[in-house]
Design a protein around this motif. Structure first.
Motif, PDB file in Angstrom:
ATOM      1  N   ARG A 103       5.748   0.641  12.795  1.00  0.00           N
ATOM      2  CA  ARG A 103       6.527   1.154  11.670  1.00  0.00           C
ATOM      3  C   ARG A 103       5.829   0.765  10.379  1.00  0.00           C
ATOM      4  N   VAL A 104       6.118   1.500   9.344  1.00  0.00           N
ATOM      5  CA  VAL A 104       5.514   1.251   8.034  1.00  0.00           C
ATOM      6  C   VAL A 104       6.644   1.092   7.031  1.00  0.00           C
ATOM      7  N   ASN A 105       6.795  -0.110   6.499  1.00  0.00           N
ATOM      8  CA  ASN A 105       7.862  -0.353   5.533  1.00  0.00           C
ATOM      9  C   ASN A 105       7.675   0.515   4.295  1.00  0.00           C
ATOM     10  N   GLY A 106       8.784   1.078   3.819  1.00  0.00           N
ATOM     11  CA  GLY A 106       8.717   1.961   2.657  1.00  0.00           C
ATOM     12  C   GLY A 106       8.507   3.407   3.025  1.00  0.00           C
ATOM     13  N   SER A 107       8.172   3.662   4.296  1.00  0.00           N
ATOM     14  CA  SER A 107       7.969   5.026   4.780  1.00  0.00           C
ATOM     15  C   SER A 107       9.223   5.498   5.507  1.00  0.00           C
ATOM     16  N   ILE A 108       9.466   6.811   5.492  1.00  0.00           N
ATOM     17  CA  ILE A 108      10.560   7.367   6.291  1.00  0.00           C
ATOM     18  C   ILE A 108      10.119   7.553   7.738  1.00  0.00           C
ATOM     19  N   GLY A 109       8.870   7.194   8.031  1.00  0.00           N
ATOM     20  CA  GLY A 109       8.373   7.283   9.393  1.00  0.00           C
ATOM     21  C   GLY A 109       7.647   8.578   9.670  1.00  0.00           C
ATOM     22  N   VAL A 110       7.785   9.060  10.888  1.00  0.00           N
ATOM     23  CA  VAL A 110       7.067  10.264  11.318  1.00  0.00           C
ATOM     24  C   VAL A 110       8.079  11.273  11.859  1.00  0.00           C
ATOM     25  N   PRO A 111       7.676  12.551  11.939  1.00  0.00           N
ATOM     26  CA  PRO A 111       8.597  13.564  12.458  1.00  0.00           C
ATOM     27  C   PRO A 111       8.980  13.312  13.914  1.00  0.00           C
TER      28      PRO A 111
END
Length: 560
Positions: free
Chosen positions: A373-381
């Motif tokens: 996971r990447v903090n600050g990101s909404i992630g991936v589709p």
């Protein structure tokens, strides 16, 4: 679906494509009741129903609605908080061939009248304390029948006897409901209705299951047309994302209201599909939620940032055992990184940010719960969901990695369109792409970031400023509980940045101190020029902060 950069990060347990069930949404309840009928379906203030009991009562509702004349495609408004009746009404309406119209119990008469008129609802299910409001507008709408229930109808003894006194003290009313030709008493239906009903032929891909109205923070709300297939596909995506939860029966804390599309999908429909127990809470109260988690031991806790913030600020949170929580996906609003880290520390579970909108049933993106996971990101589709960032010039040109543009999504969960609103439908649906109105970018690894709503971007002195970036910085200050940033009129810069701040209990900080803090982390033109300290911020029922309401307040002040 062709391979996308984000597919490189998918763990082997999550498929990039799913063979979705082309069946009506309510079939899930019938299947779960047949396979696992003795499993607990609902827990409500000490009262529990099994899946067999839930299915039987939904069948009674379907039968009764048809006896009142419900035809395939008729709209059934459900104006209830999270309680057994909200689940029974929802599935009963679908079984009868109806289309559900989720209606916020907090609606004013004006809002309620608009939605009932616009949706052409012929039936409404409501709480007894809401009946006076419904009765005042009903004759100006197409509603022919009102089904009335009360919280006490599903309370165990002796709570069911005590509740009317609590209701009188809390709401200063006791509503007596009588059975008439057009008004129907819930308890009488459950006692007397049969379980036989006519099963209509449903085309899951074409037939609507739901008219879900958007928040309407500006202008009138729009009715989002969601088919059975839209909803089924999003639930099955959600199930795939939470792959570790399949090993044992789950219990889900149902604080998110079911009249909000995220609570409906990620809590109610997912639970019914998997045979999970829903722990129903009709409203959010931090103390009650903490007590419930410790006592009932839920494993899944979908929520919104303000819910997690509300729990973290409770002075006694450390006195409660929250270790049962395994996974939480936060939606409805951006999740501050600080909140994510604190909540994980307190519970030992995983809290990740997701993204979606009513028009996509609602989820399109999320961070992996147990994987990268990447903090600050909404992630991936999610599986079978495509996403692109398009340049803002309107020419459907894709932006480069790292370049900010408008986020658009495509997938089986994307709505059919807006109800009776072809112009708005054509504006947001282009060549199969749903244009979200959110500004963001995709990095080279395929992770997506939302910087703000297109309409919320601040242009100050010619510079583009994204409120979320400023908010993320301010959330790092130890004194701040909640913050929202907006652009307000400025005679010199056109707009300037204003921060509305709620401080943590017992905390003190000056405007000068916040200004100094912000200047350490932001370019000078992004630093708020104005700070306003408030006791609370305006929010929707699901806890999303209403930035536009604050902006409208500013405009009213400056126009005086």
């Amino acid at each position: 679906m062709e391979k996308k950069p984000w597919h490189n990060h998918y763990p082997k347990q999550i498929p990039t494509s799913i063979n979705y069930s082309e069946k009506p949404l309510h079939y899930f309840l019938a299947e779960t009741a047949e396979k696992n009928g003795e499993l607990k379906a609902l827990h409500f203030m000490g009262k529990e129903l099994t899946y067999k009991e839930l299915f039987t009562q939904a069948r009674k509702m379907a039968s009764y609605l048809q006896s009142l004349g419900l035809q395939k495609g008729d709209k059934v408004a459900i104006m209830l908080p999270n309680c057994p009746q909200s689940v029974i009404s929802y599935y009963g309406a679908l079984m009868a061939g109806g289309i559900v119209v989720q209606t916020n119990p907090l609606y004013t008469e004006r809002e309620l009248e608009f939605q009932l008129l616009d949706s052409e609802a012929k039936f409404i299910v409501c709480l007894d304390i809401l009946l006076p409001r419904v009765s005042k507008v009903r004759d100006r709408t197409d509603v022919k029948h009102t089904i009335v229930t009360g919280i006490k109808d599903y309370l165990p003894f002796p709570k069911n006897l005590i509740y009317p006194f609590i209701q009188k003290r809390q709401y200063n009313m006791v509503v007596k409901v009588e059975q008439t030709e057009n008004q129907h008493v819930w308890t009488r239906i459950m006692e007397q209705a049969g379980t036989d009903y006519v099963e209509h032929d449903i085309d899951p891909v074409e037939d609507l299951a739901l008219l879900q109205y958007t928040g309407g923070t500006t202008g009138n709300p729009k009715g989002v047309m969601l088919t059975h297939y839209n909803l089924v596909s999003n639930v099955e995506m959600c199930d795939a994302w939470l792959y570790k939860t399949k090993a044992k029966p789950q219990s889900v804390l149902a604080v998110l209201p079911f009249f909000h599309v995220y609570g409906m999908t990620a809590v109610m429909n997912l639970s019914v599909m998997n045979g999970s127990k829903m722990i129903l809470m009709p409203k959010f109260d931090a103390q009650d939620v903490l007590k419930t988690i410790e006592k009932e031991r839920p494993t899944l806790f979908p929520g919104a940032p303000t819910i997690y913030i509300g729990l973290l600020k409770h002075p006694d949170i450390k006195k409660y055992d929250l270790s049962s929580i395994e996974a939480c996906i936060s939606g409805s609003a951006p999740l501050p990184v600080e909140v994510q880290e604190q909540f994980e520390k307190v519970t030992g579970g995983r809290l990740v940010e997701g993204y979606g909108l009513t028009e996509s049933s609602p989820v399109t993106h999320a961070n992996f719960v147990w994987d990268k996971r990447v903090n600050g990101s909404i992630g991936v589709p999610w599986p079978d969901t495509d996403a692109k960032i398009f340049k803002m010039d309107g020419d459907m040109e894709e932006a480069a990695a790292g370049e900010i543009g408008e986020l658009a999504v495509k997938g089986p969960q994307v709505m059919k369109g807006y109800w009776k609103n072809p112009e708005e439908t054509d504006r947001v649906l282009k060549d199969g792409w749903l244009f979200t109105g959110d500004l963001g970018y995709m990095d080279e690894d395929g992770y997506f970031y939302v910087v703000d709503r297109r309409k919320d971007m601040i242009i100050a002195g010619g510079y583009n400023i994204y409120p979320r970036e400023v908010e993320e910085v301010l959330y790092e200050h130890e004194a701040i509980q909640e913050v929202v940033v907006a652009g307000v009129p400025d005679p010199y810069r056109g707009e300037t940045v204003k921060a509305y701040v709620v401080l943590k209990e017992g905390a003190n900080v000056t405007e000068e101190e916040l200004n100094t803090f912000a200047r350490k982390h932001l370019a000078a033109y992004k630093v708020p020029r104005i700070y306003e300290f408030r006791d609370e911020l305006p929010k929707t029922a699901v806890g999303k902060i209403l930035r536009r309401k604050l902006v409208e307040e500013e405009k009213e002040i400056t126009s005086v």
